[in-house]
Scaffold this active site. Structure first.
Site, PDB file in Angstrom:
ATOM      1  N   GLY A  28      -8.891   3.617   7.379  1.00 49.20           N
ATOM      2  CA  GLY A  28      -8.565   5.017   7.662  1.00 49.20           C
ATOM      3  C   GLY A  28      -7.092   5.260   7.918  1.00 49.20           C
ATOM      4  O   GLY A  28      -6.571   6.302   7.554  1.00 49.20           O
ATOM      5  N   PHE A  29      -6.426   4.288   8.524  1.00 46.07           N
ATOM      6  CA  PHE A  29      -5.024   4.518   8.902  1.00 46.07           C
ATOM      7  C   PHE A  29      -4.205   3.244   8.740  1.00 46.07           C
ATOM      8  O   PHE A  29      -4.691   2.144   9.041  1.00 46.07           O
ATOM      9  CB  PHE A  29      -4.936   4.988  10.359  1.00 46.07           C
ATOM     10  CG  PHE A  29      -5.656   6.282  10.593  1.00 46.07           C
ATOM     11  CD1 PHE A  29      -5.011   7.501  10.368  1.00 46.07           C
ATOM     12  CD2 PHE A  29      -6.986   6.293  10.989  1.00 46.07           C
ATOM     13  CE1 PHE A  29      -5.693   8.701  10.547  1.00 46.07           C
ATOM     14  CE2 PHE A  29      -7.674   7.483  11.169  1.00 46.07           C
ATOM     15  CZ  PHE A  29      -7.029   8.692  10.954  1.00 46.07           C
ATOM     16  N   GLY A  30      -2.965   3.426   8.315  1.00 41.33           N
ATOM     17  CA  GLY A  30      -2.027   2.311   8.291  1.00 41.33           C
ATOM     18  C   GLY A  30      -1.480   2.084   9.696  1.00 41.33           C
ATOM     19  O   GLY A  30      -1.727   2.871  10.617  1.00 41.33           O
ATOM     20  N   GLY A  74       1.358  -2.174   4.132  1.00 46.27           N
ATOM     21  CA  GLY A  74       1.820  -0.798   3.964  1.00 46.27           C
ATOM     22  C   GLY A  74       3.041  -0.490   4.786  1.00 46.27           C
ATOM     23  O   GLY A  74       4.170  -0.478   4.288  1.00 46.27           O
ATOM     24  N   MET A 112     -11.996   4.469  -0.346  1.00 45.88           N
ATOM     25  CA  MET A 112     -12.645   4.647   0.958  1.00 45.88           C
ATOM     26  C   MET A 112     -13.327   6.007   0.917  1.00 45.88           C
ATOM     27  O   MET A 112     -12.904   6.969   1.576  1.00 45.88           O
ATOM     28  CB  MET A 112     -11.597   4.548   2.081  1.00 45.88           C
ATOM     29  CG  MET A 112     -11.134   3.118   2.315  1.00 45.88           C
ATOM     30  SD  MET A 112      -9.622   3.011   3.292  1.00 45.88           S
ATOM     31  CE  MET A 112      -8.406   3.217   1.998  1.00 45.88           C
ATOM     32  N   MET A 154      -8.814   8.110   0.261  1.00 44.60           N
ATOM     33  CA  MET A 154      -9.660   8.448   1.426  1.00 44.60           C
ATOM     34  C   MET A 154     -10.203   9.864   1.270  1.00 44.60           C
ATOM     35  O   MET A 154      -9.468  10.761   0.856  1.00 44.60           O
ATOM     36  CB  MET A 154      -8.823   8.382   2.710  1.00 44.60           C
ATOM     37  CG  MET A 154      -8.153   7.045   2.925  1.00 44.60           C
ATOM     38  SD  MET A 154      -7.254   7.050   4.489  1.00 44.60           S
ATOM     39  CE  MET A 154      -6.495   5.431   4.432  1.00 44.60           C
ATOM     40  N   MET A 211     -11.431  -5.990   5.145  1.00 42.15           N
ATOM     41  CA  MET A 211     -10.636  -5.095   5.998  1.00 42.15           C
ATOM     42  C   MET A 211     -10.353  -5.809   7.318  1.00 42.15           C
ATOM     43  O   MET A 211     -11.279  -6.250   8.004  1.00 42.15           O
ATOM     44  CB  MET A 211     -11.394  -3.789   6.276  1.00 42.15           C
ATOM     45  CG  MET A 211     -11.586  -2.884   5.075  1.00 42.15           C
ATOM     46  SD  MET A 211     -10.058  -2.437   4.235  1.00 42.15           S
ATOM     47  CE  MET A 211      -9.129  -1.631   5.544  1.00 42.15           C
ATOM     48  N   SER A 238       0.856  -1.187   0.000  1.00 39.50           N
ATOM     49  CA  SER A 238       0.000   0.000   0.000  1.00 39.50           C
ATOM     50  C   SER A 238       0.889   1.234   0.000  1.00 39.50           C
ATOM     51  O   SER A 238       1.620   1.478   0.971  1.00 39.50           O
ATOM     52  CB  SER A 238      -0.890   0.014   1.241  1.00 39.50           C
ATOM     53  OG  SER A 238      -1.445   1.312   1.393  1.00 39.50           O
ATOM     54  N   HIS A 248      -8.336   1.169  -3.952  1.00 33.79           N
ATOM     55  CA  HIS A 248      -9.251   0.907  -2.832  1.00 33.79           C
ATOM     56  C   HIS A 248      -9.895   2.233  -2.442  1.00 33.79           C
ATOM     57  O   HIS A 248      -9.267   3.068  -1.792  1.00 33.79           O
ATOM     58  CB  HIS A 248      -8.435   0.300  -1.674  1.00 33.79           C
ATOM     59  CG  HIS A 248      -9.216   0.074  -0.419  1.00 33.79           C
ATOM     60  ND1 HIS A 248      -8.610  -0.152   0.798  1.00 33.79           N
ATOM     61  CD2 HIS A 248     -10.559   0.028  -0.169  1.00 33.79           C
ATOM     62  CE1 HIS A 248      -9.532  -0.328   1.724  1.00 33.79           C
ATOM     63  NE2 HIS A 248     -10.721  -0.209   1.176  1.00 33.79           N
ATOM     64  N   HIS A 277      -1.226  -1.365  -4.180  1.00 33.21           N
ATOM     65  CA  HIS A 277      -2.506  -1.081  -3.516  1.00 33.21           C
ATOM     66  C   HIS A 277      -2.574   0.435  -3.305  1.00 33.21           C
ATOM     67  O   HIS A 277      -1.687   1.031  -2.682  1.00 33.21           O
ATOM     68  CB  HIS A 277      -2.556  -1.836  -2.190  1.00 33.21           C
ATOM     69  CG  HIS A 277      -3.857  -1.733  -1.477  1.00 33.21           C
ATOM     70  ND1 HIS A 277      -4.923  -2.577  -1.725  1.00 33.21           N
ATOM     71  CD2 HIS A 277      -4.281  -0.891  -0.503  1.00 33.21           C
ATOM     72  CE1 HIS A 277      -5.929  -2.262  -0.926  1.00 33.21           C
ATOM     73  NE2 HIS A 277      -5.569  -1.229  -0.181  1.00 33.21           N
ATOM     74  N   ASP A 320      -4.665   3.482  -1.854  1.00 33.78           N
ATOM     75  CA  ASP A 320      -5.715   3.809  -0.884  1.00 33.78           C
ATOM     76  C   ASP A 320      -6.209   5.241  -1.034  1.00 33.78           C
ATOM     77  O   ASP A 320      -5.468   6.190  -0.762  1.00 33.78           O
ATOM     78  CB  ASP A 320      -5.161   3.651   0.545  1.00 33.78           C
ATOM     79  CG  ASP A 320      -5.078   2.198   0.979  1.00 33.78           C
ATOM     80  OD1 ASP A 320      -6.062   1.459   0.788  1.00 33.78           O
ATOM     81  OD2 ASP A 320      -4.024   1.813   1.520  1.00 33.78           O
ATOM     82  N   ASP A 371      -6.570  -6.608   4.321  1.00 38.49           N
ATOM     83  CA  ASP A 371      -6.007  -5.258   4.283  1.00 38.49           C
ATOM     84  C   ASP A 371      -5.958  -4.685   5.697  1.00 38.49           C
ATOM     85  O   ASP A 371      -6.988  -4.354   6.271  1.00 38.49           O
ATOM     86  CB  ASP A 371      -6.883  -4.389   3.369  1.00 38.49           C
ATOM     87  CG  ASP A 371      -6.286  -3.006   3.152  1.00 38.49           C
ATOM     88  OD1 ASP A 371      -5.201  -2.728   3.684  1.00 38.49           O
ATOM     89  OD2 ASP A 371      -6.933  -2.204   2.451  1.00 38.49           O
ATOM     90  N   GLY A 372      -4.729  -4.565   6.220  1.00 37.53           N
ATOM     91  CA  GLY A 372      -4.523  -3.958   7.528  1.00 37.53           C
ATOM     92  C   GLY A 372      -3.884  -4.912   8.515  1.00 37.53           C
ATOM     93  O   GLY A 372      -4.418  -5.989   8.791  1.00 37.53           O
ATOM     94  N   GLY A 373      -2.703  -4.530   8.986  1.00 33.32           N
ATOM     95  CA  GLY A 373      -2.042  -5.327  10.027  1.00 33.32           C
ATOM     96  C   GLY A 373      -1.474  -6.654   9.549  1.00 33.32           C
ATOM     97  O   GLY A 373      -1.249  -7.558  10.359  1.00 33.32           O
TER      98      GLY A 373
HETATM   99  C1  DX5 Z   1      -6.194   1.262   5.784  1.00 29.69           C
HETATM  100  C2  DX5 Z   1      -5.700   0.958   4.381  1.00 29.69           C
HETATM  101  C3  DX5 Z   1      -4.634  -0.077   4.303  1.00 29.69           C
HETATM  102  C4  DX5 Z   1      -3.450   0.173   5.153  1.00 29.69           C
HETATM  103  C5  DX5 Z   1      -2.600  -1.058   5.256  1.00 29.69           C
HETATM  104  O1  DX5 Z   1      -7.368   2.002   5.703  1.00 29.69           O
HETATM  105  O2  DX5 Z   1      -6.762   0.514   3.571  1.00 29.69           O
HETATM  106  O3  DX5 Z   1      -4.278  -0.363   2.971  1.00 29.69           O
HETATM  107  O4  DX5 Z   1      -2.714   1.266   4.738  1.00 29.69           O
HETATM  108  O5  DX5 Z   1      -1.472  -0.701   5.941  1.00 29.69           O
HETATM  109  P1  DX5 Z   1      -0.766  -1.499   7.125  1.00 29.69           P
HETATM  110  O6  DX5 Z   1      -0.036  -2.613   6.444  1.00 29.69           O
HETATM  111  O7  DX5 Z   1       0.119  -0.459   7.662  1.00 29.69           O
HETATM  112  O8  DX5 Z   1      -1.793  -1.971   8.068  1.00 29.69           O
HETATM  113 ZN    ZN Z   2      -6.466  -0.408   1.516  1.00 28.73          ZN
END
Ligand code: DX5
Ligand code: ZN
Length: 223
Positions: A141-143, A196, A65, A34, A136, A7, A63, A30, A32, A174-176
């Site tokens: 919203g946040f990495g 990300g 959002m 927002m 998700m 990402s 993606h 990827h 993102d 997607d995420g963590g």
């Molecule tokens: C969160 C994003 C993700 C995120 C993944 O809203 O959609 O793509 O950036 O990042 P990490 O790997 O840092 O969780």
């Molecule tokens: Zn994403």
């Protein structure tokens, strides 16, 4: 096939071209987007996508959002997305369905993303037309957040939906996602791993991507 999807939300925007070069070992980008409404954060949009498209031939998975994504899906297709994913929570089922049709009419793959609290059944009206479902594994919203283990059960349900219908539909988490959680995600049925902060904070991204693939080797035939 398992795909690694960095990402670029976590990239260094001053050096975006260099950062894209550094992830050439990955399978797709990827992207993102927002809007500060659907999620409490703003990122980037069409001009950045155009620039990235002009720079690389890598597959770009957008993606969205954003609220009422139907307003913008056509523009994201034109700007160079290979796949555009909309959130099922971002509009009525009718409007989401129309957005999917617009994406497909432009010859692109359509995706639907679902938040951690949204059940797999919300995908029912759309699943036959999708190239990807994004589960998700954090609140969007946040990495940099931790993966929610409770979502893995839903990943398995989505895998079942896809298999029972004989669909060719990727399932992304997607995420963590990291070396510790990636094998659990794949075991549950995911085949696209979005990452990300992990990849972009690594000094050697290529090695980091290969290590992420390597974390799956004991469990699966990765490539
Ligand atoms: C969160 C994003 C993700 C995120 C993944 O809203 O959609 O793509 O950036 O990042 P990490 O790997 O840092 O969780
Ligand atoms: Zn994403």
């Amino acid at each position: 096939m398992i795909k690694i999807a960095p990402s670029i939300l976590s990239a260094d925007f001053i050096n975006l071209g260099r950062d894209i070069d550094s992830i050439a070992a990955a399978d797709e980008i990827h992207f993102d987007v927002m809007d500060g409404l659907f999620v409490p954060n703003l990122s980037f949009g069409l001009p950045v996508l155009k620039a990235v498209r002009g720079y690389t031939d890598m597959v770009i998975d957008v993606h969205l959002m954003i609220e009422r994504p139907i307003r913008y899906v056509e523009n994201f297709c034109r700007a160079g997305a290979d796949l555009v994913a909309v959130h099922v929570e971002a509009d009525t089922p009718e409007a989401i369905s129309q957005a999917i049709d617009i994406i497909r009419a432009r010859g692109k793959k359509a995706g639907v993303a679902i938040k951690p609290g949204t059940p797999a059944s919300a995908l029912e009206p759309f699943i036959d037309r999708l190239g990807e479902v994004i589960c998700m594994t954090v609140e969007p919203g946040f990495g940099g957040q931790s993966l929610r283990m409770d979502v893995l059960k839903k990943v398995a349900e989505v895998r079942k939906m896809v298999e029972s219908r004989g669909l060719n539909c990727d399932i992304s988490v997607d995420g963590g996602v990291n070396r510790a959680t990636a094998p659990l995600c794949v075991e549950a049925g995911a085949n696209v791993l979005v990452n990300g902060t992990g990849i972009f904070s690594a000094e050697n991204r290529e090695r980091n991507i290969e290590e992420l693939r390597g974390s799956l080797q004991p469990y699966f035939d990765v490539r």
